[in-house]
Scaffold this motif. Structure first.
Motif, PDB file in Angstrom:
ATOM      1  N   GLY A 141      57.545  19.052  97.733  1.00 31.80           N
ATOM      2  CA  GLY A 141      56.874  20.192  97.268  1.00 31.80           C
ATOM      3  C   GLY A 141      58.053  21.218  96.524  1.00 31.80           C
ATOM      4  O   GLY A 141      58.000  22.029  95.932  1.00 31.80           O
ATOM      5  N   SER A 142      59.151  20.963  97.305  1.00 37.92           N
ATOM      6  CA  SER A 142      60.435  22.047  96.693  1.00 37.92           C
ATOM      7  C   SER A 142      60.831  21.402  95.804  1.00 37.92           C
ATOM      8  O   SER A 142      61.699  22.011  94.863  1.00 37.92           O
ATOM      9  N   ILE A 143      61.083  19.925  95.602  1.00 37.19           N
ATOM     10  CA  ILE A 143      62.115  19.463  94.234  1.00 37.19           C
ATOM     11  C   ILE A 143      61.061  18.783  93.288  1.00 37.19           C
ATOM     12  O   ILE A 143      61.287  19.048  92.184  1.00 37.19           O
ATOM     13  N   CYS A 144      59.885  18.177  93.552  1.00 35.90           N
ATOM     14  CA  CYS A 144      59.334  17.372  92.576  1.00 35.90           C
ATOM     15  C   CYS A 144      58.100  18.028  91.844  1.00 35.90           C
ATOM     16  O   CYS A 144      57.729  17.916  90.500  1.00 35.90           O
ATOM     17  N   ALA A 145      57.504  18.885  92.535  1.00 42.16           N
ATOM     18  CA  ALA A 145      56.216  19.546  92.189  1.00 42.16           C
ATOM     19  C   ALA A 145      56.381  20.211  90.951  1.00 42.16           C
ATOM     20  O   ALA A 145      55.406  20.547  90.220  1.00 42.16           O
ATOM     21  N   SER A 146      57.596  20.974  90.860  1.00 44.84           N
ATOM     22  CA  SER A 146      57.639  21.918  89.485  1.00 44.84           C
ATOM     23  C   SER A 146      57.437  21.056  88.392  1.00 44.84           C
ATOM     24  O   SER A 146      56.780  21.584  87.303  1.00 44.84           O
ATOM     25  N   CYS A 147      57.596  19.713  88.128  1.00 42.88           N
ATOM     26  CA  CYS A 147      57.248  18.862  87.195  1.00 42.88           C
ATOM     27  C   CYS A 147      56.081  18.045  87.208  1.00 42.88           C
ATOM     28  O   CYS A 147      55.145  18.027  86.425  1.00 42.88           O
ATOM     29  N   HIS A 148      56.240  17.375  88.344  1.00 37.33           N
ATOM     30  CA  HIS A 148      55.144  16.342  88.567  1.00 37.33           C
ATOM     31  C   HIS A 148      53.769  16.861  89.215  1.00 37.33           C
ATOM     32  O   HIS A 148      52.981  16.234  89.265  1.00 37.33           O
ATOM     33  N   ALA A 161      51.878  19.490  92.416  1.00 35.24           N
ATOM     34  CA  ALA A 161      51.500  19.291  93.468  1.00 35.24           C
ATOM     35  C   ALA A 161      50.712  18.207  93.934  1.00 35.24           C
ATOM     36  O   ALA A 161      50.685  17.435  94.899  1.00 35.24           O
ATOM     37  N   ASP A 162      49.999  18.045  92.836  1.00 33.27           N
ATOM     38  CA  ASP A 162      48.693  17.187  92.942  1.00 33.27           C
ATOM     39  C   ASP A 162      49.102  15.634  92.428  1.00 33.27           C
ATOM     40  O   ASP A 162      48.329  14.845  92.299  1.00 33.27           O
ATOM     41  N   GLY A 163      50.387  15.461  91.955  1.00 32.31           N
ATOM     42  CA  GLY A 163      50.755  14.348  91.270  1.00 32.31           C
ATOM     43  C   GLY A 163      50.176  14.080  90.113  1.00 32.31           C
ATOM     44  O   GLY A 163      50.457  12.915  89.430  1.00 32.31           O
ATOM     45  N   SER A 164      49.662  14.924  89.333  1.00 32.07           N
ATOM     46  CA  SER A 164      49.023  14.666  88.089  1.00 32.07           C
ATOM     47  C   SER A 164      50.115  14.777  87.002  1.00 32.07           C
ATOM     48  O   SER A 164      49.563  14.428  85.873  1.00 32.07           O
ATOM     49  N   PRO A 212      53.147  14.530  78.083  1.00 30.01           N
ATOM     50  CA  PRO A 212      53.847  13.279  78.222  1.00 30.01           C
ATOM     51  C   PRO A 212      55.433  13.564  78.837  1.00 30.01           C
ATOM     52  O   PRO A 212      56.056  12.466  79.247  1.00 30.01           O
ATOM     53  N   ALA A 213      55.783  14.728  78.977  1.00 25.94           N
ATOM     54  CA  ALA A 213      57.156  15.350  79.424  1.00 25.94           C
ATOM     55  C   ALA A 213      57.202  14.798  80.846  1.00 25.94           C
ATOM     56  O   ALA A 213      58.219  14.053  81.407  1.00 25.94           O
ATOM     57  N   PHE A 214      56.399  15.045  81.596  1.00 21.71           N
ATOM     58  CA  PHE A 214      56.527  14.699  83.120  1.00 21.71           C
ATOM     59  C   PHE A 214      55.246  13.753  83.426  1.00 21.71           C
ATOM     60  O   PHE A 214      54.142  14.472  83.840  1.00 21.71           O
ATOM     61  N   PRO A 215      55.315  12.489  83.506  1.00 17.13           N
ATOM     62  CA  PRO A 215      54.154  11.741  83.884  1.00 17.13           C
ATOM     63  C   PRO A 215      53.685  12.007  85.098  1.00 17.13           C
ATOM     64  O   PRO A 215      54.130  12.628  86.101  1.00 17.13           O
ATOM     65  N   ALA A 216      52.432  11.589  84.979  1.00 16.80           N
ATOM     66  CA  ALA A 216      51.403  11.657  86.242  1.00 16.80           C
ATOM     67  C   ALA A 216      51.980  10.490  87.385  1.00 16.80           C
ATOM     68  O   ALA A 216      52.467   9.382  86.955  1.00 16.80           O
ATOM     69  N   LEU A 217      52.095  10.804  88.706  1.00 19.42           N
ATOM     70  CA  LEU A 217      52.693  10.016  89.510  1.00 19.42           C
ATOM     71  C   LEU A 217      51.495   9.466  90.239  1.00 19.42           C
ATOM     72  O   LEU A 217      51.242   8.086  90.806  1.00 19.42           O
ATOM     73  N   SER A 221      67.795   8.142  82.106  1.00 23.80           N
ATOM     74  CA  SER A 221      68.508   9.074  80.902  1.00 23.80           C
ATOM     75  C   SER A 221      67.821   9.182  79.787  1.00 23.80           C
ATOM     76  O   SER A 221      67.058   8.375  79.647  1.00 23.80           O
ATOM     77  N   GLY A 222      67.977  10.282  79.047  1.00 26.26           N
ATOM     78  CA  GLY A 222      67.275  10.747  78.034  1.00 26.26           C
ATOM     79  C   GLY A 222      65.960  11.253  78.269  1.00 26.26           C
ATOM     80  O   GLY A 222      65.246  11.547  77.313  1.00 26.26           O
ATOM     81  N   THR A 223      65.438  11.355  79.466  1.00 21.21           N
ATOM     82  CA  THR A 223      64.372  12.100  79.895  1.00 21.21           C
ATOM     83  C   THR A 223      64.702  13.460  80.818  1.00 21.21           C
ATOM     84  O   THR A 223      65.985  13.659  81.106  1.00 21.21           O
ATOM     85  N   ALA A 224      63.728  14.061  81.180  1.00 21.41           N
ATOM     86  CA  ALA A 224      64.124  15.252  82.128  1.00 21.41           C
ATOM     87  C   ALA A 224      64.293  14.873  83.586  1.00 21.41           C
ATOM     88  O   ALA A 224      64.531  15.788  84.345  1.00 21.41           O
ATOM     89  N   MET A 225      64.276  13.575  83.809  1.00 23.15           N
ATOM     90  CA  MET A 225      64.177  13.164  85.112  1.00 23.15           C
ATOM     91  C   MET A 225      65.540  12.677  85.699  1.00 23.15           C
ATOM     92  O   MET A 225      66.422  12.078  85.333  1.00 23.15           O
TER      93      MET A 225
END
Ligand SMILES: [Cu+2]
Lengths: 57, 372
Positions: free
Chosen positions: B283-290, B292-295, B299-304, B326-330
């Motif tokens: 919730g605090s680290i990943c959700a801003s891109c991926h 909260a529901d993992g969707s 194309p920048a931030f793939p669904a999990l 590398s080369g992506t926003a991850m």
């Protein structure tokens, strides 16, 4: 020589009398203005470095 | 006599306006450090110099326009050269500029002197959060935006500190010289707190220095001031200045918590524990891109959620989280997250939103991997 220095100083400052400008262009030599200009440019930078060093120290 | 009266009235007006400006939202804050006070008074001095120049220049211009207008039979003077006037209008600005540069340089000198600090804090900008590390104290944490998502999407009323609130503020002692060492992991960020008169770029591969000595306890808010991507507006800075005693207590608590967390690495964690912790981290680290529901936001931030590559290749999933792509926003999270957090978030991602692999990643395994 002194006249060349004065003209270069006037150029640094950005203000020159028209009569002096005419004189420089008729009796002066381009090469002497270039040489004196570069030397005084270097001198100016050195003075700035000295001031900055004194202010920082 | 009449002229003097005009000047006195103008003086009172300016003084009144000056006092008014100080308190208003339109001006920069006076701030809570000696440096910020100096910056403020420099700003006001230069502001009034500009006002006076403006009044004189435009006054002369409008007076001339009116007094020597064509309908009154005014004739333009047609002279070409006037060396004296030219010298004056060249020398005067030069003197004014040098006059402003001298006090400004004196203040800059103070701002750059980060020597003899009582405390060193490393500030690292990451897309899109700040990471603080108290050097030599073994305390470090990530400071995330705390504004609820519903406020951002407009589903609920915006709070008082909308987008200027974090889960964990940077806590600093008052009256102590704190050196800030600023850098970034990915792109250029800028750590900006107006009340502290600090706005310093955080550049990947470089360490910039700045320092603060806060005079008054309080909470001071700021933002990232360098456009750094999608969530640039969502990585605020919050500094909480407290008395030394309170700071010492806080630091001791943080150290104890870190020690406890380190112990947690060695024990076996249950699925439920990891899922709970993982949801928090996600919730605090990943959700801003991926999301909260993992969707995700393809194309920048793939669904999990339902991501086949993630489900089929646990090794690659782990590598992605730890080392980034590398080369992506991850980004790489090996330094930002501890082994417990990495294990928890991976377990969560492999078992949430219908991803039912049933696989559990243990903190101890991550710790082994990271120490290799
Ligand atoms: Cu940023």
């Amino acid at each position: 020589m002194w006249k060349t220095i004065k003209s270069v100083l006037a150029a640094f400052f950005g203000v020159q009398r028209e009569s002096r400008r005419q004189e420089d262009f008729t009796t002066g030599k381009a090469s002497s203005f270039i040489v004196v200009g570069i030397l005084m440019g270097v001198l100016f930078v050195v003075i700035l470095i000295v001031i900055a060093t004194l202010a920082a120290g | 006599m009449r002229m003097r009266h005009v000047w006195m009235t103008a003086g009172t007006l300016f003084a009144g306006l000056g006092g008014h400006l100080q308190a208003s939202d339109w001006n920069m804050p006076v701030g809570v450090t000696d440096v910020s006070r100096e910056v403020y008074s420099l700003h006001m001095t230069i502001f009034w110099i500009c006002v006076i120049i403006g009044v004189v220049v435009f006054g002369a211009m409008f007076y001339s326009l009116f007094r020597y207008r064509h309908s009154q039979g005014a004739k333009a003077a047609k002279f070409h050269e006037h060396t004296t006037v030219e010298v004056i209008w060249t020398a005067l600005p030069l003197l004014i500029l040098v006059g402003m540069a001298v006090p400004a340089t004196a203040t800059l000198k103070k701002m750059y002197d980060a020597s003899d600090a009582d405390l060193d804090v490393m500030v690292t900008g990451q897309q899109w959060r700040w990471h603080y590390s108290y050097l030599g104290e073994d305390v470090d944490f990530t400071s995330n935006l705390a504004t609820p998502r519903e406020q951002i999407s407009g589903e609920s009323e915006k709070g008082e500190n909308y987008l200027l609130e974090v889960d964990e503020p940077l806590v600093l002692p008052v009256g102590k010289k704190v050196r800030l060492l600023l850098t970034a992991d990915d792109v250029i960020h800028s750590w900006w707190v107006p009340e502290l008169a600090v706005k310093q770029d955080a550049v990947p591969g470089f360490v910039n220095e700045n320092w603060v000595r806060i005079n008054e306890p309080g909470i001071y808010r700021g933002q990232c001031a360098e456009l750094c991507g999608k969530d640039h507006g969502f990585m605020p800075v919050v500094v909480e200045a407290v008395e030394q005693e309170q700071f010492d207590t806080w630091l001791a608590e943080r150290k104890a918590a870190a020690a406890q967390e380190a112990q947690g690495v060695d024990r076996e964690w249950t699925m439920d524990e990891l899922m709970e912790r993982g949801e928090q981290v996600y919730g605090s680290i990943c959700a801003s891109c991926h999301q909260a529901d993992g969707s995700g936001l393809p194309p920048a931030f793939p669904a999990l959620a339902g991501n086949q590559a993630l489900l089929d290749e646990p090794e690659r999933h782990l590598d992605t989280v730890v080392n980034g792509v590398s080369g992506t926003a991850m980004p790489a999270f090996r330094t930002t997250l501890n082994p417990v957090e990495i294990a928890a978030v991976i377990t969560y991602e492999r078992n949430a939103w219908g991803n039912e692999t049933g696989e559990v990643t243990q903190p101890a395994d991550i710790a082994d991997m990271l120490s290799e």
